[in-house]
Design an enzyme around this catalytic site. Structure first.
Site, PDB file in Angstrom:
ATOM      1  NE  ARG A 128      -7.991  11.660   2.757  1.00  0.00           N
ATOM      2  CZ  ARG A 128      -7.502  10.995   3.766  1.00  0.00           C
ATOM      3  NH1 ARG A 128      -8.298  10.187   4.482  1.00  0.00           N
ATOM      4  NH2 ARG A 128      -6.237  11.067   4.119  1.00  0.00           N
TER       5      ARG A 128
ATOM      6  CB  ALA B  14      -1.870   5.908  -0.701  1.00  0.00           C
TER       7      ALA B  14
ATOM      8  CG  ASP C 112      -0.156   9.839  -0.502  1.00  0.00           C
ATOM      9  OD1 ASP C 112       0.163  10.443   0.542  1.00  0.00           O
ATOM     10  OD2 ASP C 112      -1.325   9.616  -0.825  1.00  0.00           O
TER      11      ASP C 112
ATOM     12  CG  ASN D 121       2.422  11.436   4.081  1.00  0.00           C
ATOM     13  OD1 ASN D 121       1.539  10.747   3.579  1.00  0.00           O
ATOM     14  ND2 ASN D 121       2.311  11.960   5.282  1.00  0.00           N
TER      15      ASN D 121
HETATM   16  O1  MRU Z   1      -4.560  14.010  -0.247  1.00  0.00           O
HETATM   17  P1  MRU Z   1      -4.854  12.800   0.590  1.00  0.00           P
HETATM   18  O2  MRU Z   1      -5.774  13.094   1.734  1.00  0.00           O
HETATM   19  O3  MRU Z   1      -5.297  11.617  -0.230  1.00  0.00           O
HETATM   20  O4  MRU Z   1      -3.444  12.433   1.218  1.00  0.00           O
HETATM   21  C1  MRU Z   1      -3.352  11.326   2.084  1.00  0.00           C
HETATM   22  C2  MRU Z   1      -2.036  11.198   2.709  1.00  0.00           C
HETATM   23  O5  MRU Z   1      -1.115  11.937   2.432  1.00  0.00           O
HETATM   24  C3  MRU Z   1      -1.861  10.050   3.647  1.00  0.00           C
HETATM   25  O6  MRU Z   1      -0.968  10.375   4.672  1.00  0.00           O
HETATM   26  C4  MRU Z   1      -1.314   8.855   2.857  1.00  0.00           C
HETATM   27  O7  MRU Z   1      -2.132   8.586   1.751  1.00  0.00           O
HETATM   28  C5  MRU Z   1      -1.234   7.641   3.661  1.00  0.00           C
HETATM   29  S1  MRU Z   1      -2.871   7.009   3.895  1.00  0.00           S
HETATM   30  C6  MRU Z   1      -2.835   5.542   4.660  1.00  0.00           C
END
Ligand code: MRU
Length: 363
Positions: free
Chosen positions: A52, A54, A243, A253
């Site tokens: 997980r 982005a 994201d 985010n």
């Molecule tokens: O649901 P997730 O864990 O994939 O969400 C991740 C986030 O919200 C992070 O803050 C975002 O992807 C930035 S990662 C470098």
């Protein structure tokens, strides 16, 4: 980054060429490496959040497409892999960006050339992600240094972060955590307030694990504590990831980011967002209206995972059995609440004007 002294990335190809990932659903209690043996395994890994964050979602999707091409490089297989992988998670734009990038390379190629080309492009995306995040770290270090310069020598800089935007959310380094690692390594005393990030606890499980492994001082706090800490002068700056960032600087985010930005503005705490330029969606200008927000299973809210004192992994319900739950996974922080966007090309204003400087090579 290193785990027990051994260098790791969050996704890599082993000596046999098999793509390997770290299963993030069992961290921090277990360190488990799993292979992505076929395209459905890559799609499952993204959907089930074994990977997980982005940038890592994007890299995994690129490898998923390459794995599909190794098995069957026909047009039908390409369309099927693209469709399956792009349907895994809706919010992080890096997913679609990576799939578009690999498919654009593959479409004009003869079928027999596609497997090697797809793997080379996925490798390139992974390598570029590392370089991008290292550069974000350098620009973010300058932001932290500037704040340190306003404090008495040796004062600890307290940084609040939400979710996990560390190396385990990217291929290496991280986005929001890269500046923190670089500051720590440069000898600036940093301490991190780690939002637990309910319901999936990416902060409590992953950010705390990463920071601990790197020796960065930190405390895990409940999601509602940040505003209180800011009121008492205990937060010098916030840095989060994103994201999807719109062309006017709205930042989507992990759910709860918006409330931290509101509290930061009310307390004059700088609120920075760190992002690689592939996280910018140049096609939209209104994050609240236009970014698709992932709705996840209610049982992530009604239940919680952990380990018992005897070390047994357990899942328990925390709500009345009859109470329904709703689980919006992301929110949008309007650009007006963001102090600056830390990108691999420097820190820019969160505005159409600021982002326009990045547009030519980001598209
Ligand atoms: O649901 P997730 O864990 O994939 O969400 C991740 C986030 O919200 C992070 O803050 C975002 O992807 C930035 S990662 C470098």
């Amino acid at each position: 980054m290193r785990i027990d002294g051994q260098p790791y990335r969050s996704i890599w190809r082993d000596t046999a060429g098999t793509v390997q990932i770290i299963d993030q659903t069992v961290l921090p209690h277990e360190f488990r490496v799993i292979p992505l043996s076929d395209m459905p395994a890559a799609a499952h890994a993204i959907k089930a959040m074994q990977v997980r964050g982005a940038p890592l979602i994007g890299a995994t999707a690129a490898y998923g497409l390459a794995i599909a091409m190794a098995a069957d490089a026909s047009d039908a297989s390409l369309v099927n892999a693209f469709t399956t992988l792009s349907a895994t998670r809706p919010t992080a734009i890096n997913l679609r960006w990576a799939l578009d990038r690999v498919s654009t390379v593959l479409r004009p190629l003869p079928v027999e050339a596609r497997a090697a080309a797809a793997m080379a492009e996925a490798d390139a995306i992974a390598e570029e992600d590392i370089a991008i995040n290292a550069a974000i770290g350098g620009h973010g270090l300058a932001v932290i240094q500037a704040i340190a310069d306003t404090q008495p020598p040796g004062a600890t800089i307290n940084i609040l972060t939400h979710c996990n935007a560390g190396w385990i959310a990217t291929v290496d380094w991280g986005t929001a955590l890269a500046p923190i690692y670089k500051a720590h390594d440069a000898g600036i005393p940093v301490h991190v307030w780690v939002d637990e990030t309910r319901p999936r606890n990416q902060g409590a499980a992953l950010t705390a694990w990463e920071l601990g492994a790197h020796g960065v001082p930190h405390h895990v706090i409940v999601d509602n504590a940040g505003g209180h800490l800011m009121q008492h002068g205990l937060v010098d700056l916030c840095i989060t990831g994103t994201d999807r960032t719109t062309a006017n600087g709205d930042v989507c985010n992990k759910i709860g980011t918006y409330l931290k930005a509101l509290a930061a503005q009310d307390n004059d705490v700088p609120f920075y967002v760190a992002l690689p330029t592939p996280t910018i969606d140049w096609t939209i200008y209104d994050g609240i209206a236009e970014v698709p927000i992932e709705q996840r299973a209610p049982d992530e809210v009604t239940h919680i995972n952990g380990v018992t004192d005897s070390g047994r992994q357990a899942r328990v319900r925390i709500t009345p059995a009859a109470s329904p739950a709703r689980n919006d996974a992301f929110d949008v922080t309007p650009a007006r609440l963001v102090t600056g966007l830390i990108t691999e090309r420097g820190v820019v204003e969160a505005s159409a004007h600021g982002l326009a400087k990045l547009r030519p090579i980001a598209e």
